[in-house]
Design a protein around this motif. Structure first.
Motif, PDB file in Angstrom:
ATOM      1  N   SER A 220      -9.149   5.467 -18.256  1.00 41.11           N
ATOM      2  CA  SER A 220      -8.994   5.796 -17.377  1.00 41.11           C
ATOM      3  C   SER A 220     -10.339   5.612 -17.286  1.00 41.11           C
ATOM      4  N   VAL A 221      -9.439   6.212 -15.115  1.00 40.18           N
ATOM      5  CA  VAL A 221     -10.637   5.841 -14.168  1.00 40.18           C
ATOM      6  C   VAL A 221     -12.853   5.985 -14.919  1.00 40.18           C
ATOM      7  N   ARG A 222     -12.534   6.995 -15.735  1.00 43.27           N
ATOM      8  CA  ARG A 222     -14.544   6.938 -16.103  1.00 43.27           C
ATOM      9  C   ARG A 222     -14.442   5.565 -17.122  1.00 43.27           C
TER      10      ARG A 222
ATOM     11  N   ALA B  15       0.514  -1.211  -0.234  1.00 43.90           N
ATOM     12  CA  ALA B  15       0.045   0.184   0.395  1.00 43.90           C
ATOM     13  C   ALA B  15       0.823   1.159  -0.009  1.00 43.90           C
ATOM     14  N   VAL B  16       1.176   1.754  -1.028  1.00 42.67           N
ATOM     15  CA  VAL B  16       1.815   3.147  -1.302  1.00 42.67           C
ATOM     16  C   VAL B  16       1.337   4.555  -0.584  1.00 42.67           C
ATOM     17  N   GLY B  17       0.131   5.049   0.086  1.00 41.44           N
ATOM     18  CA  GLY B  17      -0.517   5.380   1.210  1.00 41.44           C
ATOM     19  C   GLY B  17       0.439   4.813   2.439  1.00 41.44           C
TER      20      GLY B  17
ATOM     21  N   ARG C  64      -7.483  15.318  -6.332  1.00 44.32           N
ATOM     22  CA  ARG C  64      -6.639  14.460  -7.207  1.00 44.32           C
ATOM     23  C   ARG C  64      -5.711  13.174  -5.575  1.00 44.32           C
ATOM     24  N   ARG C  65      -5.663  12.364  -5.660  1.00 43.71           N
ATOM     25  CA  ARG C  65      -4.535  11.260  -4.955  1.00 43.71           C
ATOM     26  C   ARG C  65      -3.754  11.656  -4.508  1.00 43.71           C
ATOM     27  N   PRO C  66      -3.455  12.137  -3.579  1.00 42.25           N
ATOM     28  CA  PRO C  66      -1.323  12.717  -3.977  1.00 42.25           C
ATOM     29  C   PRO C  66      -0.508  11.850  -4.079  1.00 42.25           C
TER      30      PRO C  66
ATOM     31  N   ARG D 255       7.656  -6.096 -13.053  1.00 40.61           N
ATOM     32  CA  ARG D 255       7.368  -5.066 -12.740  1.00 40.61           C
ATOM     33  C   ARG D 255       5.504  -5.032 -12.956  1.00 40.61           C
ATOM     34  N   TYR D 256       4.991  -5.294 -12.006  1.00 44.66           N
ATOM     35  CA  TYR D 256       3.517  -5.394 -12.477  1.00 44.66           C
ATOM     36  C   TYR D 256       2.779  -3.840 -12.780  1.00 44.66           C
ATOM     37  N   PHE D 257       2.397  -3.868 -13.412  1.00 42.58           N
ATOM     38  CA  PHE D 257       1.557  -2.465 -13.987  1.00 42.58           C
ATOM     39  C   PHE D 257       0.033  -2.291 -13.079  1.00 42.58           C
TER      40      PHE D 257
ATOM     41  N   VAL E   3       7.535   5.403  -0.513  1.00 46.13           N
ATOM     42  CA  VAL E   3       8.490   4.309  -0.091  1.00 46.13           C
ATOM     43  C   VAL E   3       7.985   2.646  -0.438  1.00 46.13           C
ATOM     44  N   TYR E   4       7.469   2.690  -0.802  1.00 46.84           N
ATOM     45  CA  TYR E   4       6.474   1.281  -1.044  1.00 46.84           C
ATOM     46  C   TYR E   4       7.593   1.130  -2.492  1.00 46.84           C
ATOM     47  N   GLY E   5       7.315   2.479  -3.713  1.00 52.75           N
ATOM     48  CA  GLY E   5       8.481   2.251  -4.970  1.00 52.75           C
ATOM     49  C   GLY E   5       9.562   1.696  -4.653  1.00 52.75           C
TER      50      GLY E   5
ATOM     51  N   HIS F 244      -8.182  -0.361  -4.103  1.00 49.62           N
ATOM     52  CA  HIS F 244      -7.550   0.093  -5.236  1.00 49.62           C
ATOM     53  C   HIS F 244      -9.620  -0.283  -6.323  1.00 49.62           C
ATOM     54  N   LEU F 245      -9.515   0.578  -6.871  1.00 46.67           N
ATOM     55  CA  LEU F 245     -10.356   1.012  -7.755  1.00 46.67           C
ATOM     56  C   LEU F 245     -11.888   0.465  -8.559  1.00 46.67           C
ATOM     57  N   ILE F 246     -10.795  -1.562  -8.726  1.00 48.03           N
ATOM     58  CA  ILE F 246     -11.917  -2.328  -9.509  1.00 48.03           C
ATOM     59  C   ILE F 246     -12.642  -2.026  -8.473  1.00 48.03           C
TER      60      ILE F 246
ATOM     61  N   ARG G 141      -0.637   9.010 -15.827  1.00 48.92           N
ATOM     62  CA  ARG G 141      -0.902   8.329 -17.007  1.00 48.92           C
ATOM     63  C   ARG G 141       0.222   6.935 -16.587  1.00 48.92           C
ATOM     64  N   LEU G 142       0.083   5.793 -16.318  1.00 45.35           N
ATOM     65  CA  LEU G 142       0.690   4.181 -16.534  1.00 45.35           C
ATOM     66  C   LEU G 142       0.668   3.816 -17.474  1.00 45.35           C
ATOM     67  N   VAL G 143       1.941   3.841 -18.443  1.00 48.71           N
ATOM     68  CA  VAL G 143       1.131   2.321 -19.725  1.00 48.71           C
ATOM     69  C   VAL G 143       2.337   1.707 -19.569  1.00 48.71           C
TER      70      VAL G 143
HETATM   71  N1  UFG Z   1      -8.958   5.906  -8.234  1.00 49.11           N
HETATM   72  C1  UFG Z   1     -10.797   6.962  -7.918  1.00 49.11           C
HETATM   73  N2  UFG Z   1     -10.967   5.871  -7.161  1.00 49.11           N
HETATM   74  C2  UFG Z   1     -10.865   5.068  -5.705  1.00 49.11           C
HETATM   75  C3  UFG Z   1      -9.624   4.156  -6.410  1.00 49.11           C
HETATM   76  C4  UFG Z   1      -8.687   4.484  -7.126  1.00 49.11           C
HETATM   77  O1  UFG Z   1     -10.260   7.125  -8.581  1.00 49.11           O
HETATM   78  O2  UFG Z   1     -11.235   5.088  -4.823  1.00 49.11           O
HETATM   79  C5  UFG Z   1      -7.948   5.700  -9.108  1.00 49.11           C
HETATM   80  C6  UFG Z   1      -6.603   6.588  -8.943  1.00 49.11           C
HETATM   81  O3  UFG Z   1      -6.522   7.823  -8.347  1.00 49.11           O
HETATM   82  C7  UFG Z   1      -5.753   5.364  -9.910  1.00 49.11           C
HETATM   83  C8  UFG Z   1      -7.038   4.420 -10.374  1.00 49.11           C
HETATM   84  O4  UFG Z   1      -8.262   4.469 -10.072  1.00 49.11           O
HETATM   85  O5  UFG Z   1      -5.929   6.533 -10.964  1.00 49.11           O
HETATM   86  C9  UFG Z   1      -6.173   3.182 -10.164  1.00 49.11           C
HETATM   87  O6  UFG Z   1      -5.630   2.954  -8.595  1.00 49.11           O
HETATM   88  P1  UFG Z   1      -5.524   2.178  -7.933  1.00 49.11           P
HETATM   89  O7  UFG Z   1      -5.263   1.819  -5.855  1.00 49.11           O
HETATM   90  O8  UFG Z   1      -6.593   0.633  -8.614  1.00 49.11           O
HETATM   91  O9  UFG Z   1      -3.724   1.390  -7.783  1.00 49.11           O
HETATM   92  P2  UFG Z   1      -3.028   2.056  -8.372  1.00 49.11           P
HETATM   93  O10 UFG Z   1      -2.360   3.049  -9.461  1.00 49.11           O
HETATM   94  O11 UFG Z   1      -3.151   3.856  -7.455  1.00 49.11           O
HETATM   95  O12 UFG Z   1      -1.901   1.608  -7.473  1.00 49.11           O
HETATM   96  C10 UFG Z   1      -0.871  -0.207  -8.667  1.00 49.11           C
HETATM   97  C11 UFG Z   1      -0.703  -0.603  -7.279  1.00 49.11           C
HETATM   98  C12 UFG Z   1       0.695  -0.229  -6.557  1.00 49.11           C
HETATM   99  C13 UFG Z   1       1.508   0.262  -7.539  1.00 49.11           C
HETATM  100  C14 UFG Z   1       1.505   1.089  -8.622  1.00 49.11           C
HETATM  101  C15 UFG Z   1       2.239   1.747  -9.609  1.00 49.11           C
HETATM  102  O13 UFG Z   1      -1.995  -1.234  -6.509  1.00 49.11           O
HETATM  103  O14 UFG Z   1       0.564  -1.086  -5.795  1.00 49.11           O
HETATM  104  O15 UFG Z   1      -0.303   0.293  -8.580  1.00 49.11           O
HETATM  105  O16 UFG Z   1       1.896   0.693 -11.076  1.00 49.11           O
HETATM  106  F1  UFG Z   1       2.281   1.175  -6.718  1.00 49.11           F
END
Ligand code: UFG
Length: 337
Positions: free
Chosen positions: A259-261, A79-81, A282-284, A168-170, A141-143, A190-192, A289-291
């Motif tokens: 995108s999130v949308r 967990a990054v946070g 935005r979440r700090p 290196r997982y996306f 710190v996670y990274g 996580h978003l999904i 974009r990460l692809v």
């Molecule tokens: N998001 C929202 N709302 C939420 C949760 C997420 O809008 O409630 C957005 C985030 O801002 C981000 C996207 O959805 O843009 C994906 O967010 P996740 O939390 O699902 O995943 P992250 O991209 O933040 O993190 C993932 C892994 C980490 C890794 C990171 C970098 O969980 O371990 O990718 O590759 F460090």
């Protein structure tokens, strides 16, 4: 067929990989302290040892007289946070424990390692899609801890003959298509899973973190990779090392960003329900974009993802509907699920 030690095999990606290894005919021993993982997630065909992956005595006892062909090292904190709030925990849990594990491996002559790394080692990308030779400047710190372990493996390869693959997982996502294995983090960030929980009504409306990113719809773009495609990458990485390859560092992503949308729209399509959502700041630390540029793993390991975003959501939906509906003997599903 090979005998593989899997640390963190009760976790999300670990449990799917264990299943894939067993399906391919390998023998698997899982070591997991169950601090984050779930005993129910470990395939019954695997041998299970409840232990910390950094517990030298337990590991040494396990490795004595047993010929492991390779180790897949998943165990760690993700967990990054949390890593920013409690860095000591991450340095200890991810770096110190990995060093202890590698010491035991060395002592027992087990030198083939597949390691769970992360796109978080790149930090804010300079170029997208991101190739493996992109500068490594983690912003969490996670990274950092993932990068330290990658470097440790590189040093051990030079000095002690280790051969390793760092993957290196996306954005790992989805669930096993049969609905029996899936994502169960606690807390879930996580978003999904959060979007599906919002659609099911078991979680609050989704907060869309940032609608002012420099992307076509203003929301952040990620490369979502199906957990079973990730599992396949581990199988190929093990085979690659067993075939005598020197190993290396590989992105595991599809090369396509959503995108999130777009994810929310796909969730609505798959579930047939609205996903209640509210716009939020935005979440700090979240990049726009990460692809992945996944060319290297395609070329060198012959890996190809089988699933796309809709499959990811369909399988995640199947899993979460089952969990929400309760499983026999475990109302509400796995702990934390
Ligand atoms: N998001 C929202 N709302 C939420 C949760 C997420 O809008 O409630 C957005 C985030 O801002 C981000 C996207 O959805 O843009 C994906 O967010 P996740 O939390 O699902 O995943 P992250 O991209 O933040 O993190 C993932 C892994 C980490 C890794 C990171 C970098 O969980 O371990 O990718 O590759 F460090």
């Amino acid at each position: 067929m090979a005998t593989i030690l899997v640390t963190g095999g009760a976790g999300y990606i670990g449990s799917h990989t264990v299943r894939a290894l067993l399906d391919a005919g390998d023998s698997v021993v899982v070591v997991d302290d169950l601090s984050r993982g779930h005993r129910e997630a470990v395939d019954p065909r695997a041998e299970f040892v409840q232990a910390d992956a950094g517990d030298r005595e337990r590991l040494a006892a396990l490795l004595t007289g047993r010929p492991f062909d390779a180790v897949i090292h998943f165990a760690g904190l993700i967990a990054v946070g949390e890593s920013m709030a409690d860095p000591a925990r991450y340095h200890h849990g991810n770096v110190v424990k990995s060093a202890a594990l590698f010491d035991v491996l060395r002592a027992h002559g087990v030198t083939r390692v597949v390691f769970s790394s992360s796109a978080a080692v790149y930090g804010e990308p300079e170029t997208v899609p991101i190739p493996e030779d992109h500068p490594l400047r983690p912003t969490s710190v996670y990274g950092e801890t993932k990068l330290w372990v990658e470097r440790m493996l590189a040093h051990y390869a030079r000095a002690y003959g280790f051969r390793y693959v760092a993957l290196r997982y996306f954005n790992a996502a989805g669930a096993h298509p049969d609905g029996t294995l899936g994502e169960a983090h606690d807390p879930e960030t996580h978003l999904i899973p959060l979007a599906i929980g919002a659609a099911l009504g078991t979680r609050p409306p989704l907060r869309i973190f940032g609608t002012d990113y420099p992307t076509p719809d203003g929301t952040a773009i990620r490369d979502y990779i199906h957990v079973c495609d990730l599992a396949d990458a581990h199988l190929l990485a093990v085979r690659h090392l067993l075939a005598g390859a020197p190993g290396g560092v590989y992105n595991v992503g599809t090369g396509r960003g959503h995108s999130v949308r777009e994810v929310l729209a796909a969730a609505e399509l798959v579930t047939g329900r609205p996903v209640p959502a509210v716009e939020a700041p935005r979440r700090p630390g979240d990049p726009a974009r990460l692809v992945a540029a996944p060319d290297r793993i395609r070329r060198e390991l012959g890996w190809e993802p089988r699933y796309g975003l809709e499959d990811i959501l369909r399988h995640a939906w199947r899993w979460h509907s089952r969990q929400g509906g309760g499983r026999s003997g475990s109302a509400g599903g796995w702990p934390g699920g």
